[in-house]
Write a protein that holds these residues in place. Structure first.
Motif, PDB file in Angstrom:
ATOM      1  N   LEU A  98       0.954  -1.032   0.095  1.00 20.89           N
ATOM      2  CA  LEU A  98       0.189  -0.448   0.202  1.00 20.89           C
ATOM      3  C   LEU A  98       0.931   1.089   0.230  1.00 20.89           C
ATOM      4  O   LEU A  98       0.751   1.709  -0.803  1.00 20.89           O
ATOM      5  N   VAL A  99       2.032   1.418   1.079  1.00 17.89           N
ATOM      6  CA  VAL A  99       3.145   2.387   0.489  1.00 17.89           C
ATOM      7  C   VAL A  99       3.970   2.495  -0.127  1.00 17.89           C
ATOM      8  O   VAL A  99       3.296   4.269  -1.336  1.00 17.89           O
ATOM      9  N   TRP A 100       3.960   1.403  -1.515  1.00 17.61           N
ATOM     10  CA  TRP A 100       4.215   1.756  -2.250  1.00 17.61           C
ATOM     11  C   TRP A 100       3.542   2.261  -3.398  1.00 17.61           C
ATOM     12  O   TRP A 100       3.328   3.451  -3.666  1.00 17.61           O
ATOM     13  N   ILE A 101       2.253   2.256  -3.991  1.00 19.47           N
ATOM     14  CA  ILE A 101       1.429   2.245  -4.393  1.00 19.47           C
ATOM     15  C   ILE A 101       0.403   3.998  -4.001  1.00 19.47           C
ATOM     16  O   ILE A 101       0.770   4.301  -5.148  1.00 19.47           O
ATOM     17  N   ILE A 102       0.497   3.961  -3.278  1.00 15.52           N
ATOM     18  CA  ILE A 102       0.020   5.491  -3.060  1.00 15.52           C
ATOM     19  C   ILE A 102       1.479   6.556  -2.911  1.00 15.52           C
ATOM     20  O   ILE A 102       1.011   7.390  -3.644  1.00 15.52           O
ATOM     21  N   GLY A 103       2.770   6.011  -2.980  1.00 15.26           N
ATOM     22  CA  GLY A 103       4.023   6.951  -2.546  1.00 15.26           C
ATOM     23  C   GLY A 103       3.888   7.136  -3.457  1.00 15.26           C
ATOM     24  O   GLY A 103       4.263   7.711  -4.284  1.00 15.26           O
ATOM     25  N   SER A 104       3.620   5.576  -4.480  1.00 15.88           N
ATOM     26  CA  SER A 104       4.207   5.966  -6.072  1.00 15.88           C
ATOM     27  C   SER A 104       3.237   7.289  -7.182  1.00 15.88           C
ATOM     28  O   SER A 104       3.773   7.722  -7.764  1.00 15.88           O
ATOM     29  N   TRP A 105       1.798   6.446  -6.566  1.00 14.42           N
ATOM     30  CA  TRP A 105       0.136   7.450  -7.047  1.00 14.42           C
ATOM     31  C   TRP A 105       1.457   9.315  -6.485  1.00 14.42           C
ATOM     32  O   TRP A 105       0.892   9.590  -7.296  1.00 14.42           O
ATOM     33  N   LEU A 106       1.217   9.212  -5.538  1.00 14.96           N
ATOM     34  CA  LEU A 106       1.668  10.864  -4.887  1.00 14.96           C
ATOM     35  C   LEU A 106       2.493  11.585  -5.447  1.00 14.96           C
ATOM     36  O   LEU A 106       3.234  12.332  -5.774  1.00 14.96           O
ATOM     37  N   ILE A 107       4.158  10.031  -5.824  1.00 17.06           N
ATOM     38  CA  ILE A 107       5.235  10.914  -6.600  1.00 17.06           C
ATOM     39  C   ILE A 107       5.383  11.491  -7.667  1.00 17.06           C
ATOM     40  O   ILE A 107       5.467  13.008  -8.104  1.00 17.06           O
ATOM     41  N   ARG A 108       3.878  11.026  -8.397  1.00 18.07           N
ATOM     42  CA  ARG A 108       3.429  11.053  -9.935  1.00 18.07           C
ATOM     43  C   ARG A 108       2.667  12.639  -9.835  1.00 18.07           C
ATOM     44  O   ARG A 108       2.929  13.019 -11.037  1.00 18.07           O
ATOM     45  N   LYS A 109       1.662  12.677  -9.202  1.00 19.17           N
ATOM     46  CA  LYS A 109       0.822  13.516  -8.958  1.00 19.17           C
ATOM     47  C   LYS A 109       1.618  15.089  -8.370  1.00 19.17           C
ATOM     48  O   LYS A 109       2.062  16.140  -8.674  1.00 19.17           O
ATOM     49  N   VAL A 110       3.243  15.026  -7.627  1.00 18.84           N
ATOM     50  CA  VAL A 110       4.117  16.395  -7.364  1.00 18.84           C
ATOM     51  C   VAL A 110       4.610  16.492  -8.494  1.00 18.84           C
ATOM     52  O   VAL A 110       4.806  17.426  -8.528  1.00 18.84           O
ATOM     53  N   MET A 111       5.306  15.656  -9.237  1.00 14.88           N
ATOM     54  CA  MET A 111       6.077  15.330 -10.230  1.00 14.88           C
ATOM     55  C   MET A 111       4.845  16.392 -11.240  1.00 14.88           C
ATOM     56  O   MET A 111       5.428  16.896 -11.762  1.00 14.88           O
ATOM     57  N   LYS A 112       4.151  16.232 -11.482  1.00 14.82           N
ATOM     58  CA  LYS A 112       3.083  16.559 -12.567  1.00 14.82           C
ATOM     59  C   LYS A 112       3.200  18.496 -12.275  1.00 14.82           C
ATOM     60  O   LYS A 112       3.065  19.303 -12.991  1.00 14.82           O
ATOM     61  N   ILE A 138      13.889   7.223  -3.511  1.00 18.38           N
ATOM     62  CA  ILE A 138      14.839   7.036  -2.545  1.00 18.38           C
ATOM     63  C   ILE A 138      14.136   7.088  -1.012  1.00 18.38           C
ATOM     64  O   ILE A 138      13.976   6.560  -0.136  1.00 18.38           O
ATOM     65  N   VAL A 139      13.500   8.259  -0.864  1.00 17.55           N
ATOM     66  CA  VAL A 139      12.256   8.619   0.447  1.00 17.55           C
ATOM     67  C   VAL A 139      10.981   7.340   0.702  1.00 17.55           C
ATOM     68  O   VAL A 139      11.079   6.712   1.073  1.00 17.55           O
ATOM     69  N   LEU A 140      10.727   6.998  -0.617  1.00 12.52           N
ATOM     70  CA  LEU A 140       9.265   5.614  -0.887  1.00 12.52           C
ATOM     71  C   LEU A 140      10.201   4.741  -0.831  1.00 12.52           C
ATOM     72  O   LEU A 140       9.538   3.524   1.092  1.00 12.52           O
ATOM     73  N   ILE A 141      11.536   3.998  -0.803  1.00 12.63           N
ATOM     74  CA  ILE A 141      12.828   2.950  -0.955  1.00 12.63           C
ATOM     75  C   ILE A 141      12.526   2.768   0.470  1.00 12.63           C
ATOM     76  O   ILE A 141      12.148   2.060   1.070  1.00 12.63           O
ATOM     77  N   LEU A 142      12.450   3.924   1.129  1.00 16.19           N
ATOM     78  CA  LEU A 142      13.077   4.336   3.049  1.00 16.19           C
ATOM     79  C   LEU A 142      11.666   4.009   3.485  1.00 16.19           C
ATOM     80  O   LEU A 142      11.940   3.083   4.915  1.00 16.19           O
ATOM     81  N   ALA A 143      10.787   4.222   2.935  1.00 13.95           N
ATOM     82  CA  ALA A 143       9.936   4.720   4.433  1.00 13.95           C
ATOM     83  C   ALA A 143       9.528   2.648   4.019  1.00 13.95           C
ATOM     84  O   ALA A 143       8.540   2.002   4.710  1.00 13.95           O
ATOM     85  N   LEU A 144       8.959   2.003   2.697  1.00 16.41           N
ATOM     86  CA  LEU A 144       8.845   0.505   2.237  1.00 16.41           C
ATOM     87  C   LEU A 144       9.290  -0.411   3.369  1.00 16.41           C
ATOM     88  O   LEU A 144       9.338  -0.859   3.785  1.00 16.41           O
ATOM     89  N   LEU A 145      11.244  -0.169   3.573  1.00 11.25           N
ATOM     90  CA  LEU A 145      11.598  -0.331   4.204  1.00 11.25           C
ATOM     91  C   LEU A 145      11.461  -0.754   5.567  1.00 11.25           C
ATOM     92  O   LEU A 145      11.385  -1.473   6.492  1.00 11.25           O
ATOM     93  N   GLY A 146      11.223   0.875   5.881  1.00 12.62           N
ATOM     94  CA  GLY A 146      10.837   0.740   7.319  1.00 12.62           C
ATOM     95  C   GLY A 146       9.173   0.131   7.658  1.00 12.62           C
ATOM     96  O   GLY A 146       9.005  -0.452   8.836  1.00 12.62           O
ATOM     97  N   THR A 147       8.870  -0.514   6.724  1.00 15.34           N
ATOM     98  CA  THR A 147       7.021  -0.925   7.214  1.00 15.34           C
ATOM     99  C   THR A 147       7.168  -1.786   6.694  1.00 15.34           C
ATOM    100  O   THR A 147       6.644  -2.819   7.592  1.00 15.34           O
ATOM    101  N   LEU A 148       8.285  -2.415   6.158  1.00 18.26           N
ATOM    102  CA  LEU A 148       8.584  -4.514   6.188  1.00 18.26           C
ATOM    103  C   LEU A 148       8.915  -4.524   7.806  1.00 18.26           C
ATOM    104  O   LEU A 148      10.077  -5.951   8.080  1.00 18.26           O
ATOM    105  N   GLY A 149       9.542  -3.606   8.694  1.00 18.80           N
ATOM    106  CA  GLY A 149      10.694  -3.920  10.150  1.00 18.80           C
ATOM    107  C   GLY A 149      11.641  -3.697   9.543  1.00 18.80           C
ATOM    108  O   GLY A 149      12.412  -3.852  10.646  1.00 18.80           O
ATOM    109  N   ILE A 150      12.622  -3.595   8.675  1.00 18.07           N
ATOM    110  CA  ILE A 150      13.916  -3.411   8.416  1.00 18.07           C
ATOM    111  C   ILE A 150      14.435  -2.151   9.065  1.00 18.07           C
ATOM    112  O   ILE A 150      14.349  -0.364   8.739  1.00 18.07           O
ATOM    113  N   GLU A 151      15.350  -2.308   9.539  1.00 12.82           N
ATOM    114  CA  GLU A 151      15.790  -0.908  10.405  1.00 12.82           C
ATOM    115  C   GLU A 151      16.874   0.265   9.123  1.00 12.82           C
ATOM    116  O   GLU A 151      17.924  -0.675   8.135  1.00 12.82           O
TER     117      GLU A 151
END
Length: 271
Positions: free
Chosen positions: A27-41, A70-83
């Motif tokens: 969900l973080v990846w889907i929502i984050g990718s959508w937000l990035i596209r909107k922000v970039m547009k 990169i911020v999205l990937i870090l947030a994704l890793l944090g959601t999976l519980g990875i330090e």
């Protein structure tokens, strides 16, 4: 081993825990990718509205896009519980090392960004900067290229260009020439002024409004120096400039007005 024995050995709590984290990461990846596209547009629209240079626009959009990813990937890793602290530290250290290694290039990039945003000049303008005069051929991210009078290419780093004085001769539609003309002390001052004003009046491209000006600027050691000022459009400036210099000599000779020049006196001592 039957199914009941297998199911008894499965840690359902662990599966549920990681399953929820995996769903959250998706969900973080889907929502984050959508937000990035909107922000970039939206950022792209703002750049188009402010008329950013195309090279700067592409570079900044790519930079912002990769930063957000990169911020999205870090947030994704944090959601999976990875330090993610160590990842952030590695990225920061790598950024610092790259910044130190490319200090000069980053300064040029910053200068190029400022030039493209604030636009002290544009392609086609005639400018003077860093001891070089020429027509702007290209404004890059790191350097600006000028075509000099002799048709040589002058490449100036944007870091220095953005931090030093720039004279833009093309910024205004008209330009004033300022010539210093010297005559001999024995020559007629009023006659010289009349000749200079007639020179300006006779050329169709020398502007009559503002009116040309001639006045005595200095009583020098060996000459009376006039300041001869007139206005012309940028496209006509050099034609008017060279016309005025040539006509001063020709008309002063015709009117008997002497332009002084250094004399060498030889003194012979009789022994």
């Amino acid at each position: 081993m039957d199914i009941n024995q297998i199911t008894e050995k499965i840690d359902w709590n662990l599966i549920m825990n990681y399953g929820l984290k995996l769903i959250g990461a998706i969900l973080v990846w889907i929502i984050g990718s959508w937000l990035i596209r909107k922000v970039m547009k939206q950022i792209s629209k703002i750049m188009d509205h402010r008329d950013y240079e195309i090279s700067l626009k592409k570079f900044l959009l790519n930079l912002i896009s990769w930063t957000l990813k990169i911020v999205l990937i870090l947030a994704l890793l944090g959601t999976l519980g990875i330090e993610t602290t160590s990842f952030a530290a590695i990225i920061a250290a790598a950024g610092l090392a790259i910044g130190m290694a490319l200090q000069g290039s980053l300064g040029n990039f910053a200068g190029g960004t400022l030039i493209m945003i604030f636009k002290p000049f544009k392609v086609g303008d005639f400018i003077e900067a860093q001891g070089v005069s020429g027509t702007v051929k290209e404004i890059g991210i790191f350097t600006t290229t000028l075509n000099t009078f002799g048709n040589q290419l002058a490449i100036i780093p944007n870091g220095k260009l953005s931090n030093e004085n720039i004279i833009n001769y093309s910024a205004e539609e008209t330009r004033r020439d300022n010539l210093t003309i010297g005559i001999d002390y024995s020559s007629d001052i009023k006659k010289a002024k009349e000749v200079l004003l007639a020179i300006a009046d006779d050329h169709p491209n020398i502007m009559k409004d503002p009116a040309p000006q001639v006045f005595v600027a200095e009583l020098a050691d060996s000459s009376v120096n006039f300041t001869f000022r007139f206005w012309a459009k940028n496209a006509d400036f050099w034609d008017c400039h060279f016309y005025a210099i040539e006509e001063v000599k020709a008309r002063f000779d015709k009117e008997g007005i002497e332009i002084p020049y250094p004399h060498q006196v030889e003194i012979q001592k009789k022994g």
